[in-house]
Design a protein around this motif. Sequence first.
Motif, PDB file in Angstrom:
ATOM      1  N   THR A  10      -0.469 -23.536 -20.950  1.00 23.49           N
ATOM      2  CA  THR A  10       0.557 -22.164 -20.375  1.00 23.49           C
ATOM      3  C   THR A  10       2.304 -22.159 -20.343  1.00 23.49           C
ATOM      4  N   LYS A  95     -17.248 -23.266 -14.034  1.00 26.43           N
ATOM      5  CA  LYS A  95     -16.949 -22.742 -13.209  1.00 26.43           C
ATOM      6  C   LYS A  95     -16.050 -22.554 -11.463  1.00 26.43           C
ATOM      7  N   CYS A  97     -14.555 -25.202 -10.493  1.00 24.89           N
ATOM      8  CA  CYS A  97     -13.601 -26.308 -11.403  1.00 24.89           C
ATOM      9  C   CYS A  97     -11.811 -25.606 -10.250  1.00 24.89           C
ATOM     10  N   ASN A  99      -8.254 -24.053  -9.970  1.00 25.52           N
ATOM     11  CA  ASN A  99      -7.729 -23.004 -11.784  1.00 25.52           C
ATOM     12  C   ASN A  99      -6.687 -23.968 -11.902  1.00 25.52           C
ATOM     13  N   PRO A 104      -2.702 -17.245 -14.096  1.00 22.20           N
ATOM     14  CA  PRO A 104      -4.112 -17.197 -14.986  1.00 22.20           C
ATOM     15  C   PRO A 104      -4.161 -18.144 -16.364  1.00 22.20           C
ATOM     16  N   SER A 105      -5.570 -19.096 -16.124  1.00 24.85           N
ATOM     17  CA  SER A 105      -5.651 -20.227 -17.487  1.00 24.85           C
ATOM     18  C   SER A 105      -6.471 -19.810 -18.103  1.00 24.85           C
ATOM     19  N   GLU A 106      -6.919 -20.540 -19.263  1.00 26.36           N
ATOM     20  CA  GLU A 106      -8.364 -20.600 -19.348  1.00 26.36           C
ATOM     21  C   GLU A 106      -8.832 -22.244 -19.638  1.00 26.36           C
TER      22      GLU A 106
END
Length: 116
Positions: A10, A95, A97, A99, A104-106
């Motif tokens: 990010t 799920k 984990c 963040n 926001p992250s992926e």
Amino acid sequence: MRVMVLVKATQDSEAGGPPDPEMMAAMGRFNDELEAAGILRMADGLLPSSHGKRIAFDGADRRVIDGPFPQVGELVAGFWLWEVADMDEAVAWVKRCPNPMPGPSEIEIRPFHEWA
């Protein structure tokens, strides 16, 4: 099944500032759970892409490209290597984990080839 679990970069991770101590503690607890479950094989974070290089191939030619690299969301900030029963198990663990970023992250899950 072996999977590589990729934490996408990010703007925050590419800025290279120190990680939040609370997030790191939560991630440490999560890694302990992965280890206790017997699925964690390796985990680490990566420096921002400004520390990296790419090598572009075109036939016999090679060209070195210095970071930082554009498309921040396509870069990797960290990874795990897991041994799981199947993709559903990997998804269930991701799920859980914390963040890994302040906003926001992926996280992407990619299975390895299982050559016979």
